[in-house]
Design an enzyme around this catalytic site. Structure first.
Site, PDB file in Angstrom:
ATOM      1  CG  ASP A 172      -2.190   0.866   0.954  1.00  0.00           C
ATOM      2  OD1 ASP A 172      -2.136   1.739   0.060  1.00  0.00           O
ATOM      3  OD2 ASP A 172      -3.205   0.696   1.658  1.00  0.00           O
TER       4      ASP A 172
HETATM    5  C1  BGC Z   1      -5.169   3.215   0.148  1.00  0.00           C
HETATM    6  C2  BGC Z   1      -5.266   2.266  -1.019  1.00  0.00           C
HETATM    7  C3  BGC Z   1      -5.145   3.039  -2.315  1.00  0.00           C
HETATM    8  C4  BGC Z   1      -3.826   3.789  -2.310  1.00  0.00           C
HETATM    9  C5  BGC Z   1      -3.551   4.570  -3.575  1.00  0.00           C
HETATM   10  C6  BGC Z   1      -3.973   4.132   0.055  1.00  0.00           C
HETATM   11  O1  BGC Z   1      -4.085   5.153   0.986  1.00  0.00           O
HETATM   12  O2  BGC Z   1      -5.118   2.476   1.354  1.00  0.00           O
HETATM   13  O3  BGC Z   1      -6.477   1.569  -0.968  1.00  0.00           O
HETATM   14  O4  BGC Z   1      -5.240   2.171  -3.412  1.00  0.00           O
HETATM   15  O5  BGC Z   1      -3.846   4.695  -1.219  1.00  0.00           O
HETATM   16  O6  BGC Z   1      -4.327   5.697  -3.664  1.00  0.00           O
END
Ligand code: BGC
Length: 704
Positions: free
Chosen positions: A246
Site C-alpha cells: 500500500d
Molecule cells: C489506500 C489504497 C489506495 C492507495 C492509492 C492508500 O491510501 O489504502 O487503498 O489504493 O492509497 O491511492
C-alpha cells in the site's frame, strides 16, 4: 503458461537498471504530494501510481488508478469525472455476481479510456468492526460472499485488459492508526476468514496484483510478512502475480526478501519512513549480495507475467465508453443494494397518492453522500456540493461531505406527481417536527460521512440527527427513515418509526433508486451483507483499542473472534442483533419447500422457491451450515439471487465449497473435515431459518 514463458524470456534480456525501474511506483501530483515528481514524464496523467516501461522490450509503463467505486480523481486531474458507483456494501447487498461483473467491466473500461492499465480495486477486507471507516469500500463480513463478488469484479475489469489488484492483504479491518496497528489473530482462524476470502477470489479471478495492507499481522507488517506472502500466498496458493505495497507501507528494503515485489507511492514512504526502500537501499543490498539475483528476477517476472496474462502490452485504441450504460450499472447497483429493513405497512407509497409528504434532512434536496478517501469519485456532472470537514492526520484534508447530484427529493417529486411534497433541512428537531405535524407521511434521512483514515467513535448518527428523527416520529406516526451510511448505526428511534430503508452511499443514481424503492417502482431485494448490532456491547470489541490515540501511536487490536466474524459471532454469543446478516424485506413474499440435501465430499442442497405474493420480485435464498459434529458452527455455504413473477417457482441448487465445511489445520497446512452429521438450514437470513436437514460427510484432509 504462455505469459510465464514470455515473462522469463523478457526478463532475461533486461539490464539490472531496467529491472529495478519496475520495482517502484511514483505517486502523481495531488494535494498530499503537490509537487510533480520528475520521474513522471510530461503527458502522463496524474494518478495514484506510475512505473516506467521499457520501450525497447515492449514493456508498457504501469499507470495505476483507484479504485473499486469508480475511477477516482479528486486532486489528481482537475476536471476529470467518472461514473460513481454506490458503496461496495451495496454491491454486497445485491448478492448478485452478474452485477458485480458488470461493475468490474465498467471500472475497467473507464480506467482504460484514460490510459490506466492497473485498477487498484478488489477491496475485500471483511467488515469485522462496525466502526471501521472503510467498510463502505468492502463487500461484506462473510468470506464466501466477499470472494464470489470480488472475483466477478476483478474478472470484469481484467476482461477489459486492465490489471486489477485485490486488497488489502490482510486484516486491515480498522483505520485507527493503521500504520502502527498490529492486528492479532489466531493463524488458523485467519485462514478460515479473511484469508479464505482472498484465497477463493484469487483462485477464481487471478488478479494481476495483490496489495498488502498498512497494518501488522501478528507482529509483522503486511508488506514484510514472510508467512502471509511467501508461505501462504505464493507457496500454499501458488499465486503467480505480484505483490505491491500500500502507499507508504514499505519502511525497509528487506521486505523484498519477505515476499513484497513492488514498493508503491514511494513519496509516501519518504514522508513516513524517510526512505525510498526499493530504490537506493534495495540496489545496495543487491550489490552487497543480500538480495539474490534470483529474487530480483522473480520480482520482475511476476510483474511482467501479469502484464502479459491480462494483455496490457497488447492495447490498441481504447473502446469508446458508453456513459449511459455505465450510469445504468450505478443505478442497478443502487436498486439491488438498497435494503428494506422494516416496513409496518407504510411502504410502498402509491404512485397516485395525493398525500402531504414531508422530506426531512440529509441534504435530500441536493443529492446523496459518498465515503471519503482514495475511493472518492467525482461524477460526470461534478459534485452538487462539497463541505470541507477536515480532521487530524494525513487523511484529514481528504475528509469532506461530498454530495453527488442525485436528489432523492427531486426524484420523489417526479415519481409522485400528485403528492404535495415539502422539504425541511432537519437542522433542528423543533422545526422538523412542525413540518412533520402538518404532513400525512414523513420521510426523514439520516446520513454519516465515513472514510479512509478514520474509525467511527460509535454507532451514533452525527449532527443531532437522532434528535430530529425522534422529534419527527413523535410528531407524526407515519414516519420512515432512509439511512445513507457506510456502516450500521444505532437506531434509538427504531420502534417509533414505521419504515427503515438502508440505502448505504447509493452512488450517482442514488436519489432515483431511493425514490423508486419508496414508491414500489422497484421491489426492494437487497439483503444485509453485514450484521447490524443493537449496540457495541454485542460486538467482539465493545471498546476499540487505541481509538482516539494520536497519529503515530502503536496500537494492538486483538481479533479474538477469529473466524467467528459478524453473524457467526452473534450465533456463538446468542446475542440478538438489530438486523441479521442476510435480512431484507420485499413487497412480495417468498416460500421455501422441498429441501433435499446430499453429503459425501461436500454438501449439495436443493430447494424450491415460490413467489407467493402479489408482485414480481427477487429473493436471495441462503444456505447455512448450522452444526458440525459436536459443535454448533454457523457458515454461509451458498446463495442465489433469483427473480420470480407472482406465483412462479424455481428450484435452486447450491453446492458448498468444502472449505466452508472444514476447519483449517495449521499443523498439517490443510483443511480437515471430520466424520459425522452436518446440519444445514435454508433461511431468509442468518437468524431466520425456514427449513433444515442433516447429512453425513466423509472425513478427509485436503487442499492447502
Ligand atoms: C489506500 C489504497 C489506495 C492507495 C492509492 C492508500 O491510501 O489504502 O487503498 O489504493 O492509497 O491511492
Amino acid at each position: 503458461m504462455a505469459s510465464e514463458a514470455r515473462a522469463l524470456e523478457t526478463e532475461q534480456q533486461m539490464t539490472d537498471d531496467e529491472r529495478f525501474s519496475l520495482l517502484i511506483s511514483v505517486m502523481g501530483a495531488n494535494p498530499i504530494t503537490p509537487v510533480r515528481d520528475q520521474r513522471i514524464p510530461a503527458g502522463v496523467p496524474m494518478s495514484a501510481g506510475y512505473t516506467p516501461g521499457v520501450p525497447r522490450l515492449g514493456i508498457p509503463a504501469l499507470l495505476m488508478t483507484d479504485a473499486s467505486l469508480g475511477v477516482t480523481n479528486p486532486g489528481y486531474r482537475p476536471g476529470d469525472t467518472a461514473t460513481a458507483l454506490p458503496a461496495a456494501l451495496a454491491l454486497g447487498a445485491s448478492f448478485n455476481p452478474t452485477l458485480a461483473r458488470e461493475a468490474g467491466g465498467m471500472l475497467g473500461r473507464e480506467a482504460r479510456v484514460r490510459g490506466f492499465n492497473v485498477l487498484l480495486g478488489g477491496g475485500i477486507n471483511l467488515a469485522r468492526d462496525p466502526r471501521n471507516g472503510r467498510n463502505f469500500e468492502y463487500l461484506s463480513e462473510d468470506p464466501l460472499l466477499s470472494a464470489v463478488l470480488a472475483a466477478e469484479v476483478i474478472d470484469g475489469t481484467q476482461a477489459e485488459s486492465v490489471i486489477s489488484t485485490i486488497k488489502h492483504y490482510s486484516l486491515n479491518c480498522n483505520e485507527t492508526n493503521r500504520h502502527w496497528l498490529d492486528a492479532v489473530i489466531d493463524p488458523d482462524a485467519h485462514r478460515e476468514s479473511d484469508l479464505l476470502a482472498f484465497q477463493i477470489a484469487i483462485e477464481r479471478a487471478q488478479p494481476g496484483a495483490v496489495m498488502s495492507g498498512y497494518n501488522q499481522i501478528n507482529g509483522e507488517y503486511a508488506g514484510g510478512n514472510h508467512h502471509l506472502l511467501n508461505d501462504v500466498l505464493k507457496d500454499a496458493w501458488g499465486y503467480t502475480g505480484w505483490v505491491m505495497s500500500d502507499w507508504g507501507a514499505t519502511p525497509s528494503w528487506d521486505y523484498a526478501l519477505k515476499g513484497l515485489d513492488q514498493e508503491s507511492g514511494v513519496q509516501i514512504d519518504v514522508m513516513l519512513w524517510n526512505t525510498e526502500s526499493f530504490v537506493a537501499p534495495l540496489q545496495a543490498a543487491y550489490a552487497e549480495g543480500k538480495l539474490p539475483k534470483a529474487r530480483l528476477s522473480d520480482m520482475v517476472r511476476r510483474i511482467l507475467r501479469s502484464m502479459y496474462a491480462v494483455g496490457v502490452d497488447q492495447w490498441g485504441p481504447a473502446p469508446a465508453v458508453d456513459l449511459a450504460r455505465h450510469h445504468a450499472v450505478a443505478l442497478d447497483t443502487a436498486r439491488q443494494g438498497i435494503v428494506l429493513l422494516k416496513n409496518d405497512g407504510v411502504l410502498p407509497l402509491a404512485a397516485d397518492t395525493t398525500a402531504r409528504i414531508a422530506v426531512i434532512g440529509g441534504h435530500a434536496q441536493v443529492g446523496v453522500p459518498i465515503g471519503t478517501g482514495s475511493s472518492a469519485v467525482v461524477p460526470p456532472s461534478g459534485y452538487a456540493a462539497v463541505v470541507k470537514l477536515g480532521g487530524p492526520g494525513v487523511m484529514g484534508a481528504a475528509r469532506n461531505l461530498y454530495l453527488l447530484p442525485s436528489s432523492p427529493l427531486a426524484a420523489l417529486k417526479k415519481l409522485l406527481p400528485q403528492a404535495q411534497i415539502d422539504f425541511d433541512p432537519g437542522m433542528s428537531p423543533a422545526e422538523a417536527a412542525m413540518l412533520a405535524r402538518r404532513s400525512d407521511v414523513v420521510i426523514v434521512f439520516g446520513m454519516r460521512v465515513e472514510g479512509e483514515g478514520f474509525d467511527l467513535p460509535d454507532l451514533t448518527l452525527p449532527w443531532g440527527q437522532d434528535a430530529v428523527i425522534e422529534a419527527v416520529a413523535s410528531a407524526n406516526p407515519h414516519t420512515m427513515v432512509v439511512l445513507e451510511t457506510g456502516n450500521p448505526v444505532a437506531m434509538p428511534w427504531r420502534d417509533r418509526v414505521k419504515g427503515i430503508v438502508q440505502a448505504w452511499y447509493p452512488g450517482q443514481a442514488g436519489g432515483q433508486a431511493i425514490a423508486e424503492v419508496l414508491t414500489g417502482q422497484v421491489n426492494p431485494s437487497g439483503r444485509l451483507p453485514i450484521t447490524f448490532p443493537a449496540d457495541l456491547a454485542q460486538t467482539p470489541r465493545p471498546a476499540l483499542p487505541g481509538l482516539g490515540a494520536p497519529w503515530g501511536t502503536p496500537i494492538t487490536i486483538r481479533y479474538d473472534e477469529g473466524a467467528e466474524v459478524g453473524y457467526r459471532w452473534f450465533a456463538k454469543t446468542g446475542a440478538k442483533p438489530l438486523y441479521a446478516f442476510g435480512h431484507g424485506l420485499s413487497y412480495t413474499r417468498f416460500a421455501y419447500s422441498d429441501l433435499t440435501v446430499s453429503g459425501g465430499e461436500t454438501i449439495t442442497a436443493s430447494v424450491t422457491v415460490t413467489n407467493t405474493g402479489m408482485h414480481e420480485g427477487a429473493d436471495v435464498p441462503q444456505l447455512y451450515l448450522t452444526d458440525a459434529p459436536g459443535e454448533p458452527r454457523l457458515r454461509l455455504l451458498g446463495f442465489e439471487r433469483i427473480e420470480l413473477a407472482p406465483g412462479a417457482s424455481r428450484r435452486v441448487t447450491i453446492t458448498a465449497d468444502p472449505r466452508l465445511l472444514a476447519r483449517f489445520d495449521g499443523a498439517a497446512g490443510q483443511w480437515r473435515i471430520t466424520a459425522g452429521a452436518y446440519r444445514v438450514a435454508l433461511g431468509r437470513s442468518a437468524d431466520d431459518v425456514v427449513l433444515t436437514a442433516e447429512t453425513p460427510l466423509t472425513p478427509r484432509v485436503f487442499g492447502t
